[in-house]
Each structure stands twice: as C-alpha cells, then as structure tokens.
Design a protein around this motif. Structure first.
Motif, PDB file in Angstrom:
ATOM      1  N   PRO A   1       0.827  -1.207   0.000  1.00 32.85           N
ATOM      2  CA  PRO A   1       0.000   0.000   0.000  1.00 32.85           C
ATOM      3  C   PRO A   1       0.864   1.260   0.000  1.00 32.85           C
ATOM      4  O   PRO A   1       1.997   1.248   0.484  1.00 32.85           O
ATOM      5  CB  PRO A   1      -0.777  -0.114   1.314  1.00 32.85           C
ATOM      6  CG  PRO A   1       0.128  -0.899   2.201  1.00 32.85           C
ATOM      7  CD  PRO A   1       0.857  -1.861   1.295  1.00 32.85           C
TER       8      PRO A   1
ATOM      9  N   TYR B   1      -2.191   5.553   6.151  1.00 32.63           N
ATOM     10  CA  TYR B   1      -2.644   4.617   5.140  1.00 32.63           C
ATOM     11  C   TYR B   1      -4.136   4.829   4.925  1.00 32.63           C
ATOM     12  O   TYR B   1      -4.805   5.490   5.722  1.00 32.63           O
ATOM     13  CB  TYR B   1      -2.394   3.166   5.584  1.00 32.63           C
ATOM     14  CG  TYR B   1      -0.943   2.768   5.550  1.00 32.63           C
ATOM     15  CD1 TYR B   1      -0.322   2.471   4.348  1.00 32.63           C
ATOM     16  CD2 TYR B   1      -0.200   2.679   6.718  1.00 32.63           C
ATOM     17  CE1 TYR B   1       1.017   2.093   4.305  1.00 32.63           C
ATOM     18  CE2 TYR B   1       1.144   2.304   6.695  1.00 32.63           C
ATOM     19  CZ  TYR B   1       1.742   2.016   5.480  1.00 32.63           C
ATOM     20  OH  TYR B   1       3.059   1.649   5.439  1.00 32.63           O
TER      21      TYR B   1
ATOM     22  N   GLU C   1      -9.255  -1.372   3.122  1.00 29.68           N
ATOM     23  CA  GLU C   1      -8.585  -2.027   2.003  1.00 29.68           C
ATOM     24  C   GLU C   1      -9.115  -1.546   0.667  1.00 29.68           C
ATOM     25  O   GLU C   1      -8.379  -1.436  -0.296  1.00 29.68           O
ATOM     26  CB  GLU C   1      -8.745  -3.552   2.106  1.00 29.68           C
ATOM     27  CG  GLU C   1      -7.568  -4.230   2.722  1.00 29.68           C
ATOM     28  CD  GLU C   1      -7.698  -5.735   2.658  1.00 29.68           C
ATOM     29  OE1 GLU C   1      -8.056  -6.294   1.608  1.00 29.68           O
ATOM     30  OE2 GLU C   1      -7.429  -6.350   3.701  1.00 29.68           O
TER      31      GLU C   1
ATOM     32  N   ALA D   1      -7.303   1.614  -0.521  1.00 31.47           N
ATOM     33  CA  ALA D   1      -5.840   1.607  -0.581  1.00 31.47           C
ATOM     34  C   ALA D   1      -5.324   1.522  -2.012  1.00 31.47           C
ATOM     35  O   ALA D   1      -5.780   0.695  -2.799  1.00 31.47           O
ATOM     36  CB  ALA D   1      -5.293   0.440   0.233  1.00 31.47           C
ATOM     37  N   THR D   2      -4.357   2.362  -2.322  1.00 34.43           N
ATOM     38  CA  THR D   2      -3.609   2.236  -3.567  1.00 34.43           C
ATOM     39  C   THR D   2      -2.557   1.161  -3.344  1.00 34.43           C
ATOM     40  O   THR D   2      -1.802   1.213  -2.368  1.00 34.43           O
ATOM     41  CB  THR D   2      -2.912   3.561  -3.923  1.00 34.43           C
ATOM     42  OG1 THR D   2      -3.900   4.584  -4.080  1.00 34.43           O
ATOM     43  CG2 THR D   2      -2.101   3.421  -5.203  1.00 34.43           C
ATOM     44  N   LEU D   3      -2.502   0.182  -4.252  1.00 39.85           N
ATOM     45  CA  LEU D   3      -1.573  -0.937  -4.128  1.00 39.85           C
ATOM     46  C   LEU D   3      -0.686  -1.010  -5.354  1.00 39.85           C
ATOM     47  O   LEU D   3      -1.172  -0.871  -6.478  1.00 39.85           O
ATOM     48  CB  LEU D   3      -2.339  -2.249  -3.972  1.00 39.85           C
ATOM     49  CG  LEU D   3      -3.309  -2.333  -2.801  1.00 39.85           C
ATOM     50  CD1 LEU D   3      -4.134  -3.612  -2.887  1.00 39.85           C
ATOM     51  CD2 LEU D   3      -2.562  -2.258  -1.478  1.00 39.85           C
TER      52      LEU D   3
END
Length: 189
Positions: A18, A26, A30, A33-35
């Motif tokens: 992330p 953060y 989920e 979140a940028t992954l």
C-alpha cells in the motif's frame, strides 16, 4: 499477456504494497488503498497498480491511440522511479495514468528528460471503483546484464491524485527517504 485486469497468476502471488499519504497515513479501508506490485521473469520487469477512484476527480475513458510522453498533468497517475546503480542522483522514470497513457524519461534532481524513449508495454482497465495498470518493461531497456544480475536497485513509487493528495510507497516505514523520489529497494533477477 497484459490486459490490465491484475487477475493473472503472477499478480495473485505478487506482494502488493500500500501507498501512504504525505501525512504518513494509510487508507482507512482495504477498498480505498492504492496498491503497487512488482514481478519479474528473465525478459521483463512487471509493474502493476490498483488505484481506487477518488471522488471529485474526473476520469476519462482511454483512447485507442496513446501519445508518447503525454502530458499527464491533471490526471490521476502513478510514477515509478528505478535507480539501477543506487547513486540516488539519476533514475529511470515511468508514469502511468488512469487512461493508460504514459510518460517516461531519465530523472534527476533537476527534473525529467523526456528524450529517452524506451519500448515497453502497458495495459489498463477501469471499473466503477478503481483503475488498474499493468506494464512490462524489458530488462535490456533498463540495464545491461552486468548491472542487473543479483543487484539491488533503489525504487520509488508515487501516486498523484490531482488537487487531492500525493501517496508514496514508504519502505522504511518512517516517512523518510534519502531522496524523496526513491523510497525503497528492488532486487533484480
């Protein structure tokens, strides 16, 4: 085969990380979140990004024809910086936006030189919740064999969401980096 879906087996096994906002936080969930993940084989370095769409940002559908070194200002985008010799003063820069448009160059502390025009492959997809990007960059574009076998490269990952936020990969966990564009290390094949 690149399709931007991130459903290939390689991405199911990859370690996605992330990104953190500039204030060090953060995403709240989920789904927000940028992954970003990396994978590799003997021919390519693969990069993938999963970027939740942000409210208040205009997202445009991709066009069939993408211009080289497009101006991505004003578009939600992810930048990848690769410093193959870890001198922390120059690096290869790849930027991908939500439309699948790209921009690449040789970066240094003065900016990005767009005259470097490597051949690499990109696919993107989007749905109501997120946009995804998948790229395959040939190793020989990045470094000769003697500079990549078993070495560690400095890497930086950054997402720019216009008028809203900048998110970065924070490998150290403390929000600091030797150079703001290079925050971690990647092991080459």
């Amino acid at each position: 085969y690149l399709d931007g879906s991130l459903e290939d087996e390689v991405w199911q096994q990859a370690d996605f990380r992330p990104l953190r906002t500039m204030n060090g936080s953060y995403a709240q969930s989920e789904n927000e979140a940028t992954l970003v993940g990396f994978a590799k084989d003997q021919q390519y370095l693969y990069v993938a990004g999963y970027c939740p769409k942000r409210s208040g940002v205009q997202y445009h559908p991709p066009r069939k024809q993408r211009p080289r070194d497009a101006d991505l200002t004003g578009h939600d985008r992810v930048r990848i910086h690769l410093d193959i010799n870890r001198d922390y003063s120059s690096w290869w820069s790849f930027t991908f936006d939500a439309r699948g448009w790209t921009n690449d160059g040789l970066g240094d502390r003065a900016g990005i030189d767009l005259t470097w025009n490597p051949k690499y492959y990109v696919a993107s997809q989007a749905n109501e919740q997120a946009w995804m990007i998948e790229a395959a960059i040939p190793w020989d574009v990045l470094a000769p064999i003697r500079n990549r076998e078993g070495t560690y490269w400095a890497v930086g990952v950054e997402r720019v969401v216009p008028t809203q936020s900048i998110e970065r990969w924070d490998a150290g966990g403390d929000g600091t980096a030797a150079v703001k564009d290079l925050q971690g290390v990647l092991h080459s094949p």
